[in-house]
Design a protein around this motif. Structure first.
Motif, PDB file in Angstrom:
ATOM      1  N   VAL A 296     -23.319  20.765  99.542  1.00 35.48           N
ATOM      2  CA  VAL A 296     -24.696  20.271  99.502  1.00 35.48           C
ATOM      3  C   VAL A 296     -25.006  19.811  98.082  1.00 35.48           C
ATOM      4  CG1 VAL A 296     -27.126  20.879  99.790  1.00 35.48           C
ATOM      5  CG2 VAL A 296     -25.416  21.751 101.405  1.00 35.48           C
TER       6      VAL A 296
ATOM      7  N   GLU B 111     -32.099  17.389  99.050  1.00 32.58           N
ATOM      8  CA  GLU B 111     -30.770  17.855  99.432  1.00 32.58           C
ATOM      9  C   GLU B 111     -30.082  16.801 100.271  1.00 32.58           C
ATOM     10  OE1 GLU B 111     -31.113  22.669  99.568  1.00 32.58           O
ATOM     11  OE2 GLU B 111     -31.491  21.599 101.443  1.00 32.58           O
TER      12      GLU B 111
ATOM     13  N   ARG C 115     -17.263  20.530 114.408  1.00 31.69           N
ATOM     14  CA  ARG C 115     -17.025  21.949 114.079  1.00 31.69           C
ATOM     15  C   ARG C 115     -16.166  22.605 115.160  1.00 31.69           C
ATOM     16  NH1 ARG C 115     -18.371  26.670 115.770  1.00 31.69           N
ATOM     17  NH2 ARG C 115     -19.885  25.878 117.271  1.00 31.69           N
TER      18      ARG C 115
ATOM     19  N   LEU D  27     -19.650  21.990 108.686  1.00 31.04           N
ATOM     20  CA  LEU D  27     -20.556  23.078 108.311  1.00 31.04           C
ATOM     21  C   LEU D  27     -21.585  22.634 107.272  1.00 31.04           C
ATOM     22  CD1 LEU D  27     -18.061  26.088 108.238  1.00 31.04           C
ATOM     23  CD2 LEU D  27     -19.779  25.548 109.997  1.00 31.04           C
ATOM     24  N   VAL D  28     -21.171  21.777 106.347  1.00 30.53           N
ATOM     25  CA  VAL D  28     -22.119  21.234 105.356  1.00 30.53           C
ATOM     26  C   VAL D  28     -23.186  20.443 106.086  1.00 30.53           C
ATOM     27  CG1 VAL D  28     -22.381  19.531 103.502  1.00 30.53           C
ATOM     28  CG2 VAL D  28     -20.536  21.211 103.389  1.00 30.53           C
TER      29      VAL D  28
ATOM     30  N   SER E 150     -25.545  22.683 108.017  1.00 30.82           N
ATOM     31  CA  SER E 150     -26.438  23.477 107.163  1.00 30.82           C
ATOM     32  C   SER E 150     -27.696  22.712 106.756  1.00 30.82           C
ATOM     33  CB  SER E 150     -25.693  23.966 105.913  1.00 30.82           C
ATOM     34  OG  SER E 150     -25.532  22.915 104.975  1.00 30.82           O
ATOM     35  N   LEU E 151     -27.621  21.380 106.768  1.00 29.89           N
ATOM     36  CA  LEU E 151     -28.776  20.566 106.383  1.00 29.89           C
ATOM     37  C   LEU E 151     -29.626  20.153 107.573  1.00 29.89           C
ATOM     38  CD1 LEU E 151     -27.158  18.305 103.670  1.00 29.89           C
ATOM     39  CD2 LEU E 151     -28.787  20.156 103.333  1.00 29.89           C
TER      40      LEU E 151
ATOM     41  N   LYS F 111     -31.565  21.755 109.614  1.00 22.79           N
ATOM     42  CA  LYS F 111     -32.394  22.942 109.836  1.00 22.79           C
ATOM     43  C   LYS F 111     -33.124  22.943 111.141  1.00 22.79           C
ATOM     44  CE  LYS F 111     -32.666  23.309 104.957  1.00 22.79           C
ATOM     45  NZ  LYS F 111     -33.237  22.853 103.780  1.00 22.79           N
TER      46      LYS F 111
END
Length: 132
Positions: A50, A61, A98, A125-126, A129-130, A132
């Motif tokens: 990130v 981000e 994933r 995964l990156v 993670s963003l 949300k």
């Protein structure tokens, strides 16, 4: 007023970000780093992670994939394979990536296939993670 520096994030497809920031955080192959203005000159290899751009009053981000970073006292340039804002990420596609990567890691395969699967998993995964 914070000491600002010029930040340029470039991908093969576009100029992702051109602006001023007082700090940038990202992942390199040597670990996570945070950089302020007047940092010593440095070149590093960017790893999937990130990207956090600290502007005055907000933090932006983005997903940042492999590339290079050039750090100079008053300017930082990131040349990335891929950079994506959270709203540009396709969550379903990232989830499918994933699952595919995890399946490949469970299979018996060669070292290169394992490394590719690990990198694909990290990218997925990156992105996730963003979202949300």
């Amino acid at each position: 007023m914070a000491d600002l520096f010029k930040l340029h994030v470039i991908t093969p497809e576009r100029r992702f970000y051109d602006g001023e920031a007082f700090m940038v955080e990202l992942t390199t192959t040597e670990g996570d780093i945070g950089v302020y203005r007047n940092h010593i000159p440095l070149t590093a290899i960017v790893a999937p992670g990130v990207l956090k751009i600290h502007e005055e009053g907000e933090v932006k981000e983005a997903a940042l994939m492999s590339g290079f970073i050039e750090i100079l006292p008053e300017r930082i340039t990131i040349m990335a394979e891929v950079a994506e804002w959270p709203d540009e990420i396709d969550g379903n596609r990232a989830e499918e990536a994933r699952i595919r990567a995890e399946r490949r890691l469970k299979e018996e395969s060669g070292e290169i296939d394992t490394m590719r699967a690990e990198l694909a998993l990290r990218r997925a995964l990156v992105r996730l993670s963003l979202r949300k």
